[in-house]
Structure formats: structure tokens, C-alpha cells
Write a protein that holds these residues in place. Structure first.
Motif, PDB file in Angstrom:
ATOM      1  N   SER A 244       0.816  -1.220   0.000  1.00 36.19           N
ATOM      2  CA  SER A 244       0.000   0.000   0.000  1.00 36.19           C
ATOM      3  C   SER A 244       0.847   1.267   0.000  1.00 36.19           C
ATOM      4  O   SER A 244       0.334   2.348   0.292  1.00 36.19           O
ATOM      5  CB  SER A 244      -0.931   0.010   1.220  1.00 36.19           C
ATOM      6  N   GLU A 247      -0.373   4.317  -2.016  1.00 34.78           N
ATOM      7  CA  GLU A 247      -1.481   5.081  -1.454  1.00 34.78           C
ATOM      8  C   GLU A 247      -1.142   5.726  -0.110  1.00 34.78           C
ATOM      9  O   GLU A 247      -1.763   6.724   0.276  1.00 34.78           O
ATOM     10  CB  GLU A 247      -2.711   4.192  -1.268  1.00 34.78           C
ATOM     11  N   ASN A 248      -0.142   5.167   0.619  1.00 34.24           N
ATOM     12  CA  ASN A 248       0.072   5.600   2.007  1.00 34.24           C
ATOM     13  C   ASN A 248       1.472   6.120   2.321  1.00 34.24           C
ATOM     14  O   ASN A 248       1.804   6.341   3.490  1.00 34.24           O
ATOM     15  CB  ASN A 248      -0.232   4.433   2.958  1.00 34.24           C
ATOM     16  N   ASN A 307       1.568  10.789  -1.732  1.00 35.11           N
ATOM     17  CA  ASN A 307       0.987   9.532  -2.219  1.00 35.11           C
ATOM     18  C   ASN A 307      -0.223   9.819  -3.098  1.00 35.11           C
ATOM     19  O   ASN A 307      -0.667  10.973  -3.221  1.00 35.11           O
ATOM     20  CB  ASN A 307       0.605   8.626  -1.043  1.00 35.11           C
ATOM     21  N   THR A 308      -0.785   8.786  -3.689  1.00 34.61           N
ATOM     22  CA  THR A 308      -1.930   8.962  -4.596  1.00 34.61           C
ATOM     23  C   THR A 308      -3.203   9.346  -3.858  1.00 34.61           C
ATOM     24  O   THR A 308      -4.067  10.018  -4.434  1.00 34.61           O
ATOM     25  CB  THR A 308      -2.184   7.676  -5.395  1.00 34.61           C
ATOM     26  N   THR A 309      -3.318   8.927  -2.628  1.00 36.05           N
ATOM     27  CA  THR A 309      -4.505   9.300  -1.844  1.00 36.05           C
ATOM     28  C   THR A 309      -4.581  10.814  -1.714  1.00 36.05           C
ATOM     29  O   THR A 309      -5.650  11.417  -1.903  1.00 36.05           O
ATOM     30  CB  THR A 309      -4.460   8.655  -0.452  1.00 36.05           C
ATOM     31  N   GLN A 310      -3.439  11.425  -1.411  1.00 39.11           N
ATOM     32  CA  GLN A 310      -3.393  12.879  -1.250  1.00 39.11           C
ATOM     33  C   GLN A 310      -3.579  13.577  -2.598  1.00 39.11           C
ATOM     34  O   GLN A 310      -4.302  14.577  -2.688  1.00 39.11           O
ATOM     35  CB  GLN A 310      -2.060  13.271  -0.630  1.00 39.11           C
ATOM     36  N   THR A 312      -5.202  12.499  -5.268  1.00 42.19           N
ATOM     37  CA  THR A 312      -6.604  12.385  -5.675  1.00 42.19           C
ATOM     38  C   THR A 312      -7.492  13.323  -4.874  1.00 42.19           C
ATOM     39  O   THR A 312      -8.389  13.973  -5.421  1.00 42.19           O
ATOM     40  CB  THR A 312      -7.087  10.928  -5.506  1.00 42.19           C
ATOM     41  N   SER A 313      -7.251  13.391  -3.569  1.00 46.68           N
ATOM     42  CA  SER A 313      -8.057  14.247  -2.701  1.00 46.68           C
ATOM     43  C   SER A 313      -7.962  15.714  -3.125  1.00 46.68           C
ATOM     44  O   SER A 313      -8.971  16.422  -3.183  1.00 46.68           O
ATOM     45  CB  SER A 313      -7.615  14.081  -1.249  1.00 46.68           C
TER      46      SER A 313
END
Length: 517
Positions: A244, A247-248, A307-310, A312-313
Motif C-alpha cells: 500500500s 497510497e500511504n 501519495n496517490t490518496t493525497q 486524488t483528494s
């Protein structure tokens, strides 16, 4: 250097010329004849071995089983054809496969290895033909000749039952004879698969738990990691936590970070810059040709992107059509260059999915931004080691039969069978790795070749065993009152013609549709 395709064409032309010159002599010989562009070398005597085998082999029971197997296989083959044609119709922006990939010929099809492919093809064809003869003899049909089949090189064997006796035989008997060839191929494929899944696969276990590196961004600071290796740690991430990291991740973009790489022999520590790396840009969006491949995304509007989570957000909270400032960082020969600031106009995530993945589109995407970058962490394409293990060892078939079967059949076309030596070295085996993987690859290619030969020959197409099998099935069905009209030979011929057209159209459509994407 000559083009490989040109070499193949020249060899085939030479073969045709040799056949043309030798044709008068071949036609006069009782030991040679033609089968299309191939030469049949016949042995018209000494077939006692086939009689001995047929006398002891439960041919009647096997032939009945083969009928069931061919019916099931023909359905599976038609499903594959329909599914392939459907995918060829809906897929967009994919590179059409080379026409050579449609030929199941080792040395010509680049996906089929010469040694494993040739041996498994010859074994599959020889056994296929041999069982036609065994079942024919079991039903007292004369076998006139057996022999080898040559098309430039030996490609298998053939059995030649007495054509008149086969034609005059009961349709039930004739159907069993035609079913026995594909039937034995399916049985061998199934047995080889069972050995692979339940005897061989459990014995190969990962030496470490990490990420298998499929590819690395070319000419980048990450090239030292190396493809077909395994990353066992990145900074404080290790083991299954690496799954992960995209993403993390929490490491500051561009910071030189310790990465441990297992190359199949030893663990090697490297230092590479952390961050999300641009490995591609999408035409029609603002990043296209504006962001250099291999760049690290440092920040958007002043906010670090870990990361990708940030990522995308941030983009999800910016309406499409707005300007953003993206800062990137590039590395040359391991040394960082200056930061680059890019002013990009955001596009619509909805428009992206409408073009590239309509089934995953959402109305909410209309208010979310998209800039058109394809990214990976550390510039690598990777999968968890246990995931690649399930794929190459075929055990995905146990948890997901449909996807797993398609994945197993596709392994040669993805370069994963025979299993590459570097990948194999990431696993421990109970005995000598060379012998273990040699046996594993042999079993896989027996499965692969026999499975494809079996279900292909089960297709209701006139040049295949399934064509006559289909006709005889209609003839046998006509004995039932509900299908009585099928007893008319003209009706059966017309139905068979329609089925031939459907099969031919599906095969042709898949090729033509992909070639014109």
C-alpha cells in the motif's frame, strides 16, 4: 539483418517449391501423400502396437467420456470466441496483437518457446491421432496407415482409418472416433493442471515478502533497482506494508531514501529519491507533453504530494477548468536538477472515464479535476510477490476460475511462461531449481498445448474434429421425435454450414476489429 517474418516467408516458399518438384514422385508412392501443405510419411504395416493397446484399453468407456468432454469443450470454445469478439468490439486505445500470435507454431509465434512449444505440440498431436486410431480399432474400424506429419519440420503424427468404413459406420460410433482425439487432449490438460496446482505450486514459496518489480522507468534514478527483482523495504515500509506504499507513503518527495532490493542472490541496499513518478501522460489533458517522464511530483499549489490518496483528494476538490501550479523534480545521473513549476489547466475526470473506461464513470466526476498523468511510486511497475506467485503458478484459478483460466492461458503472451529465471530465483524450491522449474514449465506447456488443441478441435468447424462431431450429433438427435426433422441430410448440412459461418465470422471479426482499432 533480415526481418524474421521475411525469413519465415522465404522458408515457406522454398518448402512449396520442393513440394511442387517432388509432387509426381509423392503421388506414385504408397508411403507418402499430401495433407494440405504438409507431407504424410506413412507406415502401412506393423500397426500391431495399436491393436494391442486397443485390446487392453477401455476404449468404449473412454470414447463415451470423450463425447461428453467434447460437448463441454465446444461450449467453452464458443464462449471464448464470443468473449474475444466482444472485447475486440469494445476495447479502445489498445495496440492490436501481431498476426503471428494467432499461429500456434513454435519459432513463428514469438510467445511460444521453441523447445517447450515444439515438444508439447508434437506430444499433443501424436497422442491426439493415436487415440483416434485406438478408438477406431476398438469399434472394429480398419486403420489403413499411421505415420509422421512434416511441414518443414516434424509437427506430429496422423492415423488414417478406412474412409469407407468410417462413412458407413453408425453415427454413434463415428462420433466417438472423432471425439477421442480432443477428448484425450482435454484429459491430459486436466491431469497436468492438477499436478501443477496441487503438487508443484505449493512447493514454490517466496524467499522474502515484498514487491515484484515488473519494469522500471527507463533512464531514471531508479534504473539501479532492476526489473524482475524484488523490493523488500522502502524507508520504514517493509513486508506486506509495501503493498500500500503507493497510497500511504509518508516520505517527503525527492528525499533520498534507502531501498532494499533482492536480486535472487542477495539483498542489495540502494538510495533513490522518494515520491510519485510520472511514467506517462495522456493525450488531451494538460500534462501531455508539458510534464517530463521520470519527473517526481513535488507539490500542487504549494502542498507536498506524498501519495496517490493525497493527490486524488486535492484534485477532487478542484473544479475542472481551473489553473493549478504543479512543481516537479527531476534527477539526472542520481543528482537532482532544479525544481520546475508548471501551470496546468485541469480537465474533467468525467471526460477521462467517458473516453477510457465508461463502465467506471460516475456523475460526481463532473465536478472533479484530472490532469492526465500516469504515476507509480519510485518509477516502478510492481505487484506483491504473492500476487505474481499466484499468477505464474496458476493458483488464481482456484479462487477465480474464469479470470484465473484466462490469466493462465495468457501467461506466454505476457512473457511469464516459461517462468523467467530472474523471477524463479525469488522463490525457494524443495529440490534443484533447474530441475523443478524445468518440470514445472514442461507440465504447464503440456496443459497449455493440449487444452488449446482440445477445445479448438471441439469447435463445430468443417476442418476440425468438431465439425463432423456436430453433424453426427444432429444425426443422432434426429432419432428423438422432437428433433425428427434433423434426420434430413440436407437440413443437417445447412445447419452445419450456418455454424461454420458463425465460427469463421467470430474468428475473423476478432482479428479485423483489433487490427482496425
Amino acid at each position: 539483418m533480415l526481418n524474421p517474418i521475411l525469413i519465415v516467408i522465404l522458408i515457406i516458399i522454398a518448402w512449396v517449391l520442393i513440394l511442387a518438384i517432388a509432387a509426381p514422385f509423392i503421388r506414385k508412392s504408397k508411403h507418402f501423400s499430401f495433407m494440405g501443405p504438409a507431407i504424410m510419411v506413412k507406415a502401412v504395416k506393423n500397426r500391431k502396437i495399436m491393436d494391442k493397446v486397443s485390446s487392453k484399453f477401455p476404449g468404449i468407456i473412454f470414447s463415451r467420456l470423450s463425447v461428453v468432454l467434447v460437448i463441454i469443450s465446444s461450449v467453452i470454445a464458443m464462449v471464448f470466441l464470443l468473449y474475444g469478439s466482444y472485447l475486440a468490439t469494445i476495447e479502445h486505445n489498445v495496440r492490436p496483437p501481431s498476426l503471428l500470435l494467432y499461429l500456434v507454431l513454435p519459432g513463428i509465434n514469438p510467445a511460444i518457446p521453441i523447445v517447450y512449444g515444439t515438444l508439447s505440440l508434437i506430444a499433443a498431436v501424436v497422442i491426439h491421432e493415436f487415440f483416434h486410431g485406438i478408438v477406431a480399432r476398438k469399434h472394429n474400424i480398419t486403420v489403413k496407415a499411421v505415420g509422421a506429419l512434416f511441414f518443414i519440420v516434424p509437427i506430429g503424427a496422423f492415423v488414417e482409418p478406412d474412409e469407407k468404413e468410417v462413412t458407413e459406420a453408425n453415427p454413434v460410433v463415428r462420433r466417438r472416433i472423432f471425439a477421442s482425439g480432443p477428448g484425450i487432449n482435454i484429459v491430459i490438460a486436466f491431469v497436468a493442471l492438477l499436478i501443477l496446482l496441487f503438487a508443484m505450486a505449493p512447493l514454490a514459496t517466496p524467499i522474502h515478502q515484498g514487491l515484484y518489480v515488473e519494469s522500471v522507468q527507463a533512464n531514471s534514478a531508479y534504473s539501479k533497482i532492476g526489473a524482475q527483482s524484488e523490493i523488500t523495504s522502502v524507508g520504514n515500509f517493509s513486508g506486506e506494508d509495501l503493498n500500500s506504499i503507493l497510497e500511504n507513503a509518508t516520505i517527503t518527495p525527492g528525499e533520498m531514501t534507502n531501498v532494499t532490493v533482492f536480486n535472487g542472490i542477495s539483498l542489495v541496499k540502494e538510495k533513490v529519491p522518494a515520491g510519485l513518478v510520472v511514467v506517462g501522460t495522456i493525450k488531451g489533458f494538460s500534462a501531455y507533453k508539458n510534464i517530463s517522464l521520470g519527473s517526481i511530483i513535488y507539490s500542487i499549489n504549494g502542498t507536498h504530494i506524498y501519495n496517490t490518496t493525497q493527490l486524488t483528494s486535492i484534485l477532487d476538490h478542484i473544479p475542472p477548468g481551473n489553473n493549478i501550479t504543479m512543481s516537479t523534480l527531476t534527477y539526472t545521473n542520481g543528482k537532482s536538477s532544479t525544481f520546475e513549476n508548471h501551470t496546468l489547466v485541469t480537465g474533467s475526470k468525467y471526460n477521462y472515464y467517458a473516453q477510457y473506461d465508461p463502465s467506471a464513470n460516475r456523475v460526481s466526476y463532473k465536478n472533479q479535476s484530472f490532469i492526465g498523468v500516469e504515476i507509480s511510486y519510485l518509477g516502478i511497475s510492481s505487484v506483491p510477490i504473492n500476487e505474481i506467485r499466484s499468477e505464474v503458478l496458476g493458483t488464481t484459478m482456484l479462487s477465480s476460475p474464469w479470470y484465473g483460466t484466462l490469466s493462465a492461458i495468457a501467461l506466454p503472451f505476457t512473457g511469464l511462461s516459461p517462468i523467467p529465471g530472474k523471477l524463479a530465483s525469488l522463490f525457494s524450491t524443495p529440490f534443484n531449481p533447474f530441475i523443478f522449474w524445468g518440470l514445472f514449465n514442461t507440465l504447464f506447456w503440456l496443459f497449455w498445448m493440449d487444452f488449446l488443441l482440445g477445445i479448438t478441435n471441439a469447435l463445430p468447424f468443417f476442418i476440425l474434429d468438431g465439425g463432423q462431431f456436430f453433424k453426427d450429433t444432429l444425426k443422432i438427435s434426429s432419432r428423438r421425435r422432437i428433433f425428427k426433422k434433423l434426420g434430413d441430410d440436407k437440413t443437417i448440412a445447412n445447419i452445419s454450414l450456418i455454424m461454420n459461418f458463425i465460427v469463421f465470422f467470430l474468428i475473423l471479426w476478432e482479428i479485423v476489429a483489433l487490427e482496425h482499432i
